[in-house]
Design a protein around this motif. Sequence first.
Motif, PDB file in Angstrom:
ATOM      1  N   GLU A   1      43.345  36.884  50.165  1.00  0.00           N
ATOM      2  CA  GLU A   1      43.384  38.293  49.779  1.00  0.00           C
ATOM      3  C   GLU A   1      44.201  38.454  48.497  1.00  0.00           C
ATOM      4  O   GLU A   1      43.850  39.229  47.611  1.00  0.00           O
ATOM      5  CB  GLU A   1      43.994  39.132  50.900  1.00  0.00           C
ATOM      6  N   GLU A   2      45.297  37.691  48.412  1.00  0.00           N
ATOM      7  CA  GLU A   2      46.114  37.706  47.201  1.00  0.00           C
ATOM      8  C   GLU A   2      45.304  37.192  46.017  1.00  0.00           C
ATOM      9  O   GLU A   2      45.332  37.787  44.920  1.00  0.00           O
ATOM     10  CB  GLU A   2      47.359  36.845  47.401  1.00  0.00           C
ATOM     11  N   ALA A   3      44.577  36.108  46.221  1.00  0.00           N
ATOM     12  CA  ALA A   3      43.752  35.541  45.145  1.00  0.00           C
ATOM     13  C   ALA A   3      42.700  36.541  44.689  1.00  0.00           C
ATOM     14  O   ALA A   3      42.467  36.722  43.485  1.00  0.00           O
ATOM     15  CB  ALA A   3      43.086  34.249  45.620  1.00  0.00           C
ATOM     16  N   ASP A   4      42.052  37.191  45.638  1.00  0.00           N
ATOM     17  CA  ASP A   4      41.032  38.172  45.289  1.00  0.00           C
ATOM     18  C   ASP A   4      41.653  39.354  44.552  1.00  0.00           C
ATOM     19  O   ASP A   4      41.054  39.909  43.629  1.00  0.00           O
ATOM     20  CB  ASP A   4      40.316  38.656  46.543  1.00  0.00           C
ATOM     21  N   GLY A   5      42.879  39.726  44.943  1.00  0.00           N
ATOM     22  CA  GLY A   5      43.572  40.791  44.232  1.00  0.00           C
ATOM     23  C   GLY A   5      43.856  40.429  42.790  1.00  0.00           C
ATOM     24  O   GLY A   5      43.656  41.238  41.875  1.00  0.00           O
ATOM     25  N   TYR A   6      44.323  39.191  42.575  1.00  0.00           N
ATOM     26  CA  TYR A   6      44.557  38.730  41.202  1.00  0.00           C
ATOM     27  C   TYR A   6      43.262  38.760  40.388  1.00  0.00           C
ATOM     28  O   TYR A   6      43.239  39.196  39.236  1.00  0.00           O
ATOM     29  CB  TYR A   6      45.124  37.308  41.198  1.00  0.00           C
ATOM     30  N   ARG A   7      42.181  38.258  41.007  1.00  0.00           N
ATOM     31  CA  ARG A   7      40.905  38.215  40.292  1.00  0.00           C
ATOM     32  C   ARG A   7      40.453  39.618  39.893  1.00  0.00           C
ATOM     33  O   ARG A   7      40.005  39.841  38.764  1.00  0.00           O
ATOM     34  CB  ARG A   7      39.839  37.558  41.177  1.00  0.00           C
ATOM     35  N   ARG A   8      40.573  40.573  40.797  1.00  0.00           N
ATOM     36  CA  ARG A   8      40.133  41.934  40.500  1.00  0.00           C
ATOM     37  C   ARG A   8      41.026  42.579  39.424  1.00  0.00           C
ATOM     38  O   ARG A   8      40.545  43.306  38.562  1.00  0.00           O
ATOM     39  CB  ARG A   8      40.141  42.775  41.773  1.00  0.00           C
ATOM     40  N   LEU A   9      42.335  42.298  39.498  1.00  0.00           N
ATOM     41  CA  LEU A   9      43.229  42.829  38.464  1.00  0.00           C
ATOM     42  C   LEU A   9      42.865  42.270  37.094  1.00  0.00           C
ATOM     43  O   LEU A   9      42.964  42.972  36.082  1.00  0.00           O
ATOM     44  CB  LEU A   9      44.685  42.502  38.804  1.00  0.00           C
ATOM     45  N   MET A  10      42.435  41.027  37.054  1.00  0.00           N
ATOM     46  CA  MET A  10      42.046  40.413  35.781  1.00  0.00           C
ATOM     47  C   MET A  10      40.676  40.904  35.321  1.00  0.00           C
ATOM     48  O   MET A  10      40.497  41.289  34.169  1.00  0.00           O
ATOM     49  CB  MET A  10      42.055  38.889  35.913  1.00  0.00           C
ATOM     50  N   ASP A  11      39.714  40.926  36.252  1.00  0.00           N
ATOM     51  CA  ASP A  11      38.347  41.293  35.879  1.00  0.00           C
ATOM     52  C   ASP A  11      38.209  42.778  35.567  1.00  0.00           C
ATOM     53  O   ASP A  11      37.504  43.162  34.628  1.00  0.00           O
ATOM     54  CB  ASP A  11      37.377  40.920  37.008  1.00  0.00           C
ATOM     55  N   GLU A  12      38.862  43.616  36.358  1.00  0.00           N
ATOM     56  CA  GLU A  12      38.639  45.053  36.245  1.00  0.00           C
ATOM     57  C   GLU A  12      39.667  45.761  35.382  1.00  0.00           C
ATOM     58  O   GLU A  12      39.436  46.898  34.959  1.00  0.00           O
ATOM     59  CB  GLU A  12      38.582  45.665  37.643  1.00  0.00           C
ATOM     60  N   PHE A  13      40.814  45.120  35.138  1.00  0.00           N
ATOM     61  CA  PHE A  13      41.841  45.749  34.318  1.00  0.00           C
ATOM     62  C   PHE A  13      42.197  44.945  33.084  1.00  0.00           C
ATOM     63  O   PHE A  13      43.032  45.355  32.285  1.00  0.00           O
ATOM     64  CB  PHE A  13      43.106  45.999  35.150  1.00  0.00           C
TER      65      PHE A  13
END
Length: 303
Positions: free
Chosen positions: A140-152
């Motif tokens: 979940e942490e990894a997916d959060g990092y990915r979304r913060l990078m991809d979407e922000f």
Amino acid sequence: MIDDKKKPRRLGKGLSAIFGDDEPDAPAAEATPTGTPPLPRSLPTSYLTPGRYQPRRRFEAEAMEQLITSVREQGVVQPLIVRPLGDNRYEIVAGERRWRAAQAVQLHEVPVVIRDMTDRQALEVSLLENIQRQDLTPLEEADGYRRLMDEFGHTQEALANHLGKSRSHIANTLRLLNLPESVRELVESGSLSAGHARALLTLPNPEAVAEQIIAKKLSVRAVEQMAQRAKDGKPLTPAPVAKPRRVKAVAGGAKDPDTLALEADLSHKLGVAVEIVTDGEAGQLVLHYATLEQLDDLLQRIG
């Protein structure tokens, strides 16, 4: 769909949106004339709905039971962050576990802070709140990092700086997303540690080795040795676990069998070589790690 097309902001801005600091594009639903942050208020639990951007995929039963007990005894101490949807409906941006616990003990109202947020801000705040509270599983942490990078548009370096994590931790956590789905499910369920998962990334058949880890209770070190053997073109069999380095003599004599047995037991439980050096009542407990991955796994095991 994220509806905010502005340029990436500093990561900390997401949490600033909660408290009204330096966020001109996110006016408070209850802003005061002086611009001070909105005060918490109470809302019926029935007015609230789970957030669309909640990064958590699992709500562990044991952790929820502990939270339910706390809420039953003390109530909901920390306000939830919500945003208005209209018609007396509010979406939870941060605090869904507290809301679920309040429902479990039949609380009719919970404290909230109401903020007007775009979809983009709601997603960012929800991710940051969970990551900074360390409430997420490794994936979940990894997916959060990915979304913060991809979407922000955040970089790994920016994430490391703002979240107080090392650059290698961000990178290694993101690599977990490259694991096969079956292995990711084992990590999600807690059957495999993040250290095991990272060691599996370099193996040609991680699913098969994951089964061995569980069946034989292999340490992270053993899996790392398997990965090294695979790299050297050798059979994928676990190498013998290295024995702890021995001290020839302590206080005039060799270590007693109980001390040696304790070293072996701790080595097995912690996944690293352990050395106990004693001199009467005082002494030292020395942990030997061979790689940064092994150190990271050790730190997770001991909290």
